[in-house]
Design an enzyme around this catalytic site. Structure first.
Site, mmCIF file in Angstrom:
data_model
loop_
_atom_site.group_PDB
_atom_site.id
_atom_site.type_symbol
_atom_site.label_atom_id
_atom_site.label_comp_id
_atom_site.label_asym_id
_atom_site.label_seq_id
_atom_site.Cartn_x
_atom_site.Cartn_y
_atom_site.Cartn_z
ATOM 1 N N SER A 181 -10.180 -87.858 -146.237
ATOM 2 C CA SER A 181 -9.596 -86.886 -145.172
ATOM 3 C C SER A 181 -10.048 -85.444 -145.609
ATOM 4 O O SER A 181 -11.138 -84.899 -146.219
ATOM 5 C CB SER A 181 -8.297 -87.226 -144.714
ATOM 6 O OG SER A 181 -7.960 -86.423 -143.753
ATOM 7 N N HIS A 208 -12.193 -88.380 -142.140
ATOM 8 C CA HIS A 208 -11.239 -87.544 -140.751
ATOM 9 C C HIS A 208 -12.017 -86.427 -140.570
ATOM 10 O O HIS A 208 -11.932 -85.704 -141.156
ATOM 11 C CB HIS A 208 -9.839 -87.494 -141.112
ATOM 12 C CG HIS A 208 -9.245 -88.636 -141.422
ATOM 13 N ND1 HIS A 208 -8.020 -88.767 -142.101
ATOM 14 C CD2 HIS A 208 -9.246 -90.078 -140.987
ATOM 15 C CE1 HIS A 208 -7.583 -89.998 -141.852
ATOM 16 N NE2 HIS A 208 -8.168 -90.941 -141.261
ATOM 17 N N ASP A 301 -2.945 -92.438 -144.293
ATOM 18 C CA ASP A 301 -4.258 -93.366 -143.613
ATOM 19 C C ASP A 301 -4.921 -93.842 -144.713
ATOM 20 O O ASP A 301 -5.292 -93.213 -145.759
ATOM 21 C CB ASP A 301 -4.917 -92.640 -142.873
ATOM 22 C CG ASP A 301 -5.996 -93.726 -142.166
ATOM 23 O OD1 ASP A 301 -5.571 -94.827 -141.859
ATOM 24 O OD2 ASP A 301 -7.231 -93.062 -141.638
#
Length: 357
Positions: A181, A208, A301
């Site tokens: 991310s 992400h 995540d």
């Protein structure tokens, strides 16, 4: 403590709106505004910002030139706020990451106040995350784009169908899954650029990234990778020699035959695409014949997904704290016991090569 933000934006309207958005938060304040990079550099020693938010396209000194100047003298966390996602400038956004910017954030292409208001909380969250970035991890080696004879950066696209895999590679591992991310584009660049053209397994990835930036991100990676970097298509089977990312706002999944199944779905761990969804699909189809890697990023995540991979016998790697721009995702995986090994970023690609050779 109040987060001090320097806002660099040549549009008076956008500058006013962003200033109002940032000042609406109790924990941050715009301590200076500049319309060019030159003005921003002059303000830096006076306002001493914690975070710099800059546009890309500006007169006299643009965002790229500003980022290079800041990172070579007084490094600060830099958030690129740009609407350049639909034209030739979209690739330039990722050059700012090369120069040391931490993250990119989409600026509404319209001047409607309603569109700005919709992104307020996301912007404030990004600024809060960047304010916690105290140390900039520098790459251990200089990564240069792949060049043509006339010096133009290009991706050397190959048809990998008939690639001959070196006999030094073993067949035990069938897939590599990597997710990240915040700070991920730079991390992906460092890891993926080290894989040779005859890398023997497909690489499935989740990053992400804000809507609109995926094409620019992929085109930027193509300049550094010996493998083909593409968007996965539903119905296709993963192939060696390819690096796959899911389409925007779609999970990267595998069906019962191991073919890609990309679909918009409910956010998992706050994200779609989700690293956990990818890892769990890889665990279900490939099991112990897989490697899972979770790199820098905010939140959790991928942690549960990496744990699933480990429980299925896969080799799992988490990036260490010292080299993570944001340690949230790998830290959560480590806390759960999901990682077999914790490595600094420069050692991840060599470890992967060691496992499969």
């Amino acid at each position: 403590m109040t987060i001090k933000v320097l806002l660099v934006e040549d549009s008076p309207v956008a500058s006013t709106i962003f200033k109002r958005m940032i000042n609406s938060a109790d924990d941050m304040s715009v301590v200076g505004t500049a319309r060019t990079g030159i003005e921003a550099l002059e303000l830096m020693p006076k306002v001493k910002p914690d975070v710099i938010c800059t546009d890309l396209m500006m007169p006299k000194m643009n965002g790229l030139e500003l980022t290079r100047a800041i990172m070579s003298s007084t490094p600060k966390p830099i958030l690129v706020i740009s609407a350049c996602v639909q034209d030739e400038d979209k690739n330039n956004v990722f050059q700012l990451l090369d120069a040391g910017a931490v993250d990119v954030f989409p600026k509404p292409r319209s001047g409607n106040i309603e569109d700005y208001e919709m992104i307020t909380q996301k912007l404030l969250t990004r600024i809060r995350v960047l304010s916690g970035v105290k140390v900039f991890t520098k790459r251990s080696q200089n990564i240069s784009p792949i060049l043509t004879n006339n010096g133009i950066p290009v991706k050397i696209n190959r048809d990998n169908t008939n690639n001959t895999v070196s006999s030094t590679f073993v067949k035990g591992i069938k897939v590599l899954a990597i997710a990240s991310s915040t700070g991920g584009p730079q991390a992906f660049q460092e890891v993926l650029s080290q894989f040779p053209a005859n890398f023997p397994v497909p690489v499935l990835c989740v990053q992400h990234i804000s809507t609109g930036f995926l094409d620019g991100f992929i085109n930027w990676l193509k300049q550094y990778c010996h493998l083909s970097v593409v968007v996965a298509q539903t119905g296709d089977s993963p192939r060696k020699g390819y690096i796959y990312f899911p389409p925007e706002r779609q999970h990267l999944q595998l069906d019962a035959q191991g073919r890609f199944y990309c679909v918009e779905g409910v956010a998992v761990d706050g994200h779609c695409p989700s690293a956990t969804v990818l890892f769990q699909n890889v665990a279900r189809f490939y099991g112990s014949a897989s490697i899972g890697v979770l790199m820098t990023g905010m939140g959790r995540d991928g942690a549960l997904g990496l744990l699933t991979l480990k429980q299925k016998g896969a080799y799992t790697i988490a990036q260490d704290e010292a080299t993570s721009i944001v340690f949230g995702m790998p830290q959560e995986a480590i806390r759960l016991g999901a990682s077999k090994i914790v490595l600094p970023l420069p050692e991840i690609a060599p470890k992967i090569m060691e496992i499969i050779t």
